[in-house]
Motif scaffolding. Structure first.
Motif, short mmCIF file in Angstrom:
data_model
loop_
_atom_site.label_atom_id
_atom_site.label_comp_id
_atom_site.label_asym_id
_atom_site.label_seq_id
_atom_site.Cartn_x
_atom_site.Cartn_y
_atom_site.Cartn_z
N ARG A 140 21.97 21.78 -37.94
CA ARG A 140 22.56 21.49 -39.24
C ARG A 140 21.77 20.40 -39.97
NH1 ARG A 140 28.84 20.53 -39.04
NH2 ARG A 140 28.46 20.81 -41.29
N TRP A 141 21.86 20.42 -41.29
CA TRP A 141 21.20 19.40 -42.09
C TRP A 141 21.92 19.29 -43.43
CZ3 TRP A 141 18.78 21.09 -46.65
CH2 TRP A 141 18.65 22.47 -46.77
N ARG A 142 21.70 18.19 -44.10
CA ARG A 142 22.33 17.95 -45.38
C ARG A 142 21.28 17.57 -46.42
NH1 ARG A 142 27.60 14.18 -43.87
NH2 ARG A 142 28.77 15.76 -42.69
N GLN A 143 21.52 18.02 -47.64
CA GLN A 143 20.64 17.63 -48.73
C GLN A 143 21.11 16.32 -49.34
OE1 GLN A 143 20.83 21.09 -51.30
NE2 GLN A 143 18.87 21.85 -50.55
#
Length: 359
Positions: A140-143
């Motif tokens: 998972r990753w977030r902008q």
């Protein structure tokens, strides 16, 4: 019975054992254990108990001993047994965590459980357990986008102050535009949802034009003033401001929260603002659309009405949006701001410090 063991079953235990055997929902392993004890209490020999229950001699002796030492409750639980696989030591978890925080080898961008399992010589399930225990989610990753507005702190506190503690005898409106809403018509009708099957919708579509929704969210009661317009210019924005002015009760001061779109700062908009002294504009910091409360309404509109909608024309699209606005205003909910502005400011400062250290 095994030599040296005398098994006596009390009337209360006999009643409980008989009830356990008659219980159709009882686990079978509890049932045959109860049968062994009842037969032993009746004086039945070990060989006969083995024949009746189909269990081995050591099994019969084991549960006779368990009942003699722990009673009825001892029949309902199994003793814990060590796993045949030795547990992983803390050094393995430390190594997995250290590798996860580094870039994976080769041209891959992030670790997967299988890749980490091969690198650490453990199973993928063990990798997932370690990641879960340490709060790691490489998949998972977030902008994010940092605001470079020199007045970021002042604007943030100004807008949050309006949300948390609005001025007395005033109305706070969060205003923005959702532009280029497409009237999409599917090339074929989809199938409805049924038991065991999802609803369907064709991948391809036909464009039938676009519209722009101008919306103003009243943060005090949650109602929305909305107007559909064909274009997205300062002229349409001034028309929307006139619509707001007509709907807001006379004598109420109006504080408008809006972003830094060029149409909002056009000279004609500023001239209109000069003629309407009860209106005050509060601009959000640059790159901070998340601070505008009406964005939550736009997300709700997209998710619940537009994303799966089928519209044969722009008129159909605008009618659907208007109906959604009416339904929303029938049961509005006041906007509530909960984030701590000090934490937001600290996070932005950390982000700029990291960027400065990289450059």
């Amino acid at each position: 019975m095994r030599t040296g063991i005398s098994l006596t079953v009390s009337p209360i235990d006999r009643q409980r054992l008989s009830a356990l055997i008659r219980d159709r929902n009882a686990p079978q392993k509890h049932v045959w254990r109860a049968e062994i004890i009842l037969s032993s209490g009746d004086g039945v020999g070990t060989v006969e108990i083995m024949r009746q229950t189909g269990k081995s001699k050591t099994c019969v002796w084991r549960w006779q001993e368990r009942f003699a030492t722990e009673g009825f409750e001892g029949l309902l639980r199994d003793k814990t047994r060590p796993s045949r696989i030795p547990p992983l030591g803390p050094e393995v978890a430390e190594r997995v965590v250290a590798l996860t925080l580094q870039d994976p080898p080769g041209e891959t961008t992030h670790w997967t459980a299988d890749m980490m399992a091969a690198a650490a010589s453990i199973s993928p399930s063990a990798v997932r357990r370690i990641w879960k225990a340490h709060g790691l989610q490489p998949n998972r990753w977030r902008q994010f986008k940092l605001s470079n507005d020199p007045q970021f702190v002042d604007k943030l506190r100004d807008v949050v102050g309006l949300y948390v503690d609005p001025p007395a005898h005033a109305i706070v409106l969060s205003v923005d535009e959702k532009s280029q809403i497409q009237a999409l018509d599917r090339t074929q009708p989809g199938l409805p949802m049924k038991k065991g099957r999802l609803g369907t919708m064709t991948h391809d579509y036909k464009r039938n034009g676009t519209t722009t929704l101008f919306a103003a969210l009243n943060v005090l009661d949650g109602t929305v003033i909305g107007k559909n317009m064909q274009r997205h210019r300062h002229l349409e924005f001034v028309r929307f401001l006139n619509a707001i002015d007509a709907e807001v009760p006379t004598g109420k001061a109006v504080h408008v929260v809006l972003d830094n779109y060029a149409a909002h700062k056009h000279p004609k908009v500023r001239a209109w603002l000069g003629r309407h002294q009860r209106f005050t504009f509060h601009f959000t910091p640059t790159s901070c659309s998340w601070l505008n409360a009406v964005e939550g309404f736009f997300a709700k509109l997209s998710k619940r009405r537009l994303k799966r909608g089928v519209f044969h024309s722009v008129v159909d699209l605008q009618a659907a949006i208007n109906r959604f606005l009416q339904e929303h205003n029938q049961q509005p909910k006041p906007f509530s701001w909960t984030a701590d502005p000090d934490k937001i400011i600290a996070a932005v400062k950390r982000g700029h410090q990291v960027l400065d250290s990289i450059h």
